[in-house]
Design an enzyme around this catalytic site. Structure first.
Site, PDB file in Angstrom:
ATOM      1  N   PHE A 128       0.855  -1.185   0.000  1.00  0.00           N
ATOM      2  CA  PHE A 128       0.000   0.000   0.000  1.00  0.00           C
ATOM      3  C   PHE A 128       0.898   1.244   0.000  1.00  0.00           C
ATOM      4  O   PHE A 128       1.806   1.345   0.827  1.00  0.00           O
ATOM      5  CB  PHE A 128      -0.891  -0.030   1.235  1.00  0.00           C
ATOM      6  CG  PHE A 128      -1.970   1.004   1.231  1.00  0.00           C
ATOM      7  CD1 PHE A 128      -3.061   0.903   0.388  1.00  0.00           C
ATOM      8  CD2 PHE A 128      -1.891   2.096   2.077  1.00  0.00           C
ATOM      9  CE1 PHE A 128      -4.062   1.868   0.391  1.00  0.00           C
ATOM     10  CE2 PHE A 128      -2.885   3.064   2.088  1.00  0.00           C
ATOM     11  CZ  PHE A 128      -3.972   2.951   1.245  1.00  0.00           C
ATOM     12  N   ASP A 199       1.096  -5.396   8.424  1.00  0.00           N
ATOM     13  CA  ASP A 199      -0.051  -4.504   8.297  1.00  0.00           C
ATOM     14  C   ASP A 199      -1.271  -5.388   8.028  1.00  0.00           C
ATOM     15  O   ASP A 199      -1.315  -6.119   7.030  1.00  0.00           O
ATOM     16  CB  ASP A 199       0.185  -3.522   7.137  1.00  0.00           C
ATOM     17  CG  ASP A 199      -0.924  -2.475   7.033  1.00  0.00           C
ATOM     18  OD1 ASP A 199      -2.075  -2.776   7.409  1.00  0.00           O
ATOM     19  OD2 ASP A 199      -0.639  -1.359   6.554  1.00  0.00           O
ATOM     20  N   TYR A 224     -11.331   1.269   9.896  1.00  0.00           N
ATOM     21  CA  TYR A 224     -12.536   1.694   9.143  1.00  0.00           C
ATOM     22  C   TYR A 224     -12.901   0.781   7.986  1.00  0.00           C
ATOM     23  O   TYR A 224     -13.811   1.058   7.241  1.00  0.00           O
ATOM     24  CB  TYR A 224     -12.398   3.148   8.663  1.00  0.00           C
ATOM     25  CG  TYR A 224     -11.162   3.474   7.847  1.00  0.00           C
ATOM     26  CD1 TYR A 224     -11.072   3.113   6.502  1.00  0.00           C
ATOM     27  CD2 TYR A 224     -10.102   4.177   8.411  1.00  0.00           C
ATOM     28  CE1 TYR A 224      -9.949   3.422   5.765  1.00  0.00           C
ATOM     29  CE2 TYR A 224      -8.968   4.489   7.666  1.00  0.00           C
ATOM     30  CZ  TYR A 224      -8.899   4.111   6.347  1.00  0.00           C
ATOM     31  OH  TYR A 224      -7.779   4.425   5.621  1.00  0.00           O
ATOM     32  N   LYS A 225     -12.177  -0.328   7.818  1.00  0.00           N
ATOM     33  CA  LYS A 225     -12.490  -1.241   6.714  1.00  0.00           C
ATOM     34  C   LYS A 225     -13.459  -2.314   7.218  1.00  0.00           C
ATOM     35  O   LYS A 225     -14.595  -1.996   7.532  1.00  0.00           O
ATOM     36  CB  LYS A 225     -11.194  -1.784   6.132  1.00  0.00           C
ATOM     37  CG  LYS A 225     -10.436  -0.657   5.425  1.00  0.00           C
ATOM     38  CD  LYS A 225      -9.040  -1.011   5.001  1.00  0.00           C
ATOM     39  CE  LYS A 225      -8.421   0.201   4.292  1.00  0.00           C
ATOM     40  NZ  LYS A 225      -6.964   0.170   4.294  1.00  0.00           N
ATOM     41  N   ARG A 373     -12.536  -3.114  -8.191  1.00  0.00           N
ATOM     42  CA  ARG A 373     -12.331  -3.841  -6.934  1.00  0.00           C
ATOM     43  C   ARG A 373     -13.670  -3.984  -6.224  1.00  0.00           C
ATOM     44  O   ARG A 373     -14.397  -3.007  -6.037  1.00  0.00           O
ATOM     45  CB  ARG A 373     -11.341  -3.047  -6.083  1.00  0.00           C
ATOM     46  CG  ARG A 373     -10.704  -3.834  -4.987  1.00  0.00           C
ATOM     47  CD  ARG A 373      -9.595  -3.046  -4.332  1.00  0.00           C
ATOM     48  NE  ARG A 373     -10.108  -1.865  -3.641  1.00  0.00           N
ATOM     49  CZ  ARG A 373      -9.529  -1.317  -2.565  1.00  0.00           C
ATOM     50  NH1 ARG A 373      -8.429  -1.842  -2.074  1.00  0.00           N
ATOM     51  NH2 ARG A 373     -10.047  -0.250  -2.001  1.00  0.00           N
TER      52      ARG A 373
HETATM   53  C1  PLP Z   1      -6.281   1.306   4.316  1.00  0.00           C
HETATM   54  C2  PLP Z   1      -4.843   1.065   4.545  1.00  0.00           C
HETATM   55  C3  PLP Z   1      -4.094   1.977   5.265  1.00  0.00           C
HETATM   56  C4  PLP Z   1      -4.795   3.215   5.736  1.00  0.00           C
HETATM   57  O1  PLP Z   1      -4.034   4.057   6.437  1.00  0.00           O
HETATM   58  P1  PLP Z   1      -4.632   5.321   7.197  1.00  0.00           P
HETATM   59  O2  PLP Z   1      -3.390   5.986   7.564  1.00  0.00           O
HETATM   60  O3  PLP Z   1      -5.419   4.821   8.364  1.00  0.00           O
HETATM   61  O4  PLP Z   1      -5.477   6.084   6.228  1.00  0.00           O
HETATM   62  C5  PLP Z   1      -2.758   1.702   5.491  1.00  0.00           C
HETATM   63  N1  PLP Z   1      -2.197   0.555   5.017  1.00  0.00           N
HETATM   64  C6  PLP Z   1      -2.913  -0.339   4.315  1.00  0.00           C
HETATM   65  C7  PLP Z   1      -2.286  -1.591   3.834  1.00  0.00           C
HETATM   66  C8  PLP Z   1      -4.249  -0.108   4.055  1.00  0.00           C
HETATM   67  O5  PLP Z   1      -4.958  -0.975   3.355  1.00  0.00           O
END
Ligand code: PLP
Length: 414
Positions: A128, A199, A224-225, A373
């Site tokens: 990410f 992560d 939030y996911k 997606r």
């Molecule tokens: C959604 C996501 C994030 C989100 O990070 P925020 O800082 O909370 O916006 C980070 N890493 C991964 C792999 C994600 O999927």
């Protein structure tokens, strides 16, 4: 065809679904089929009331007294205890606060601090982007730090060596949904003398995760996911109990102090994971996440994973059967065992196709350059909705109704 091979109807699957009744605890607008719970989980009905209570009573009437009279102070740990069983962690091992990106910064810096004679971080190019940016930011602070990125299709374990301090990976790939083997990669890191940082943003609440059992060292993830904590919900942080008492994190702040209200000029970290708190917690956001997590008192991750597998299998099979020759290519693993809760397809006009779907109430998302997606949250998605989403996709592709200026103009958030 034998009777086992006859695909079950959506109605039969919904009738047999032990999680079907949870749908009523969510407020999803009518006419919407929500296939983006991997990006922003849906709203549960009790959350607005909970926030209203925290705002009007605890804040409005209690004012500062509420720090003592309510659970505000303990919330980062208490909500962490709700998340712990989903990630194979124990009570008191998880703390909640700040964004995932910030939490990643803290644990990576803490991990580097445990490995003073090593200066390499191994990750992958397809991680990410925010995770890569955070690593680059650390490199700016420690110019001798080297970041090695595994190329697409390359095993990150190949890049580990005696100079590697940390292996930093996202367990479930945000684009393809591929599940990385946490145990194997953590073992490989250990063999090289490195520590493993995971992560879990696309893992927690959709696949079983075993942090302690796999020997992992650090983990963070998103609220939030699949956890449905709401936009910008705080993230969680876990550090292996064998390490937490001796790690220092770089954003040391007063609420991670052993005794914040002693107001001493010297920093002394709290004994456990609490030291990963920096400043004052996001009380309103924590209240939303806390409320959202209550659903796990009634269900198990095994049930969720079982339904998720049926749903993603069904979606792939139906799309491939009904959209053949219409330009879609599966971009997720075909084998369910290594696929998380999402299914992605490439299409040359992916952005426009997704906009046309959204205009029909089928909400997924688009990831550059060409990825459609679809996320499947088994907490609120029925099998009938999956079939209807495929109907819409097949119609849009057959009629080429995506080919319209309304759908091709790019918006800021995709
Ligand atoms: C959604 C996501 C994030 C989100 O990070 P925020 O800082 O909370 O916006 C980070 N890493 C991964 C792999 C994600 O999927």
């Amino acid at each position: 065809m034998s009777s086992e091979q006859v695909p079950l109807s959506a109605a039969a699957l919904d009738a047999a679904d032990p999680l079907a009744s949870l749908r009523d605890t969510f407020s999803i607008p009518s006419g919407v089929i929500y296939l983006d719970g991997n990006s922003l989980g849906a709203l549960q009905k009790g959350i607005a009331e909970r926030i209203d209570r925290v705002v009007k009573q605890q804040w409005g009437e209690g004012l500062i007294r509420s720090w003592n009279d309510t659970d505000w102070y303990e919330m980062p740990m208490r909500v962490g205890d709700r998340i712990a069983p989903l990630i194979g962690a124990g009570a008191g091992e998880v703390v909640v606060g700040d964004s995932t990106s910030v939490s990643l910064f803290r644990v990576v810096a803490a991990g580097l601090g445990l490995q003073p004679s090593r200066n390499v971080i191994v990750t992958e190019r397809g991680n990410f982007p925010s995770d890569l940016y955070i690593l680059e930011g650390l490199q700016g602070l420690r110019p001798n730090l080297e970041i090695r990125q595994a190329a697409a299709g390359q095993d990150p374990a190949e890049l580990l060596d005696e100079r590697t301090a940390l292996l930093v990976l996202t367990q479930v790939d945000y684009k393809s949904g591929l599940i990385r083997d946490m145990k194997r990669l953590t073992d490989a890191a250990r063999t090289a003398g490195a520590l493993a940082v995971w992560d879990l943003s696309h893992s927690t609440g959709i696949i079983p995760v075993e942090l302690n059992a796999s020997g992992a060292d650090f983990a963070i993830g998103c609220g939030y996911k699949y956890l449905n904590g709401g936009p910008g919900a705080p993230s969680y942080t876990w550090v292996a109990p064998r390490l937490v008492g001796r790690v220092a994190q770089p954003l040391a702040g007063w609420l991670g102090h052993k005794d914040p209200f002693a107001f001493t000029p010297e920093y002394v970290p709290a004994p456990g994971i609490r030291r990963f708190i920096t400043g004052t917690q996001q009380v309103l956001s924590l209240a939303a996440l806390d409320e959202a997590m209550k659903i796990w008192e009634k269900i198990s991750i095994a049930q969720v994973r079982a339904k998720s597998t049926l749903q993603t299998n069904r979606f792939i099979a139906q799309v491939e059967a009904r959209c053949e020759g219409l330009g879609l290519t599966l971009a997720s693993p075909r084998e369910a065992a290594v696929r998380g809760g999402q299914v992605s397809f490439t299409h040359e006009q992916g952005y426009a196709v997704m906009q046309a779907l959204i205009a029909r109430g089928v909400i997924g998302d688009f990831r550059a350059p060409n990825l459609l997606r679809f996320g499947f949250s088994p907490l609120y998605l029925s099998f009938a909705e999956i079939d209807r989403a495929v109907d819409a996709l097949a119609e849009i592709l057959t009629a080429r109704s995506w080919d319209d200026p309304r759908f091709t103009e790019k918006r800021r958030v995709t």
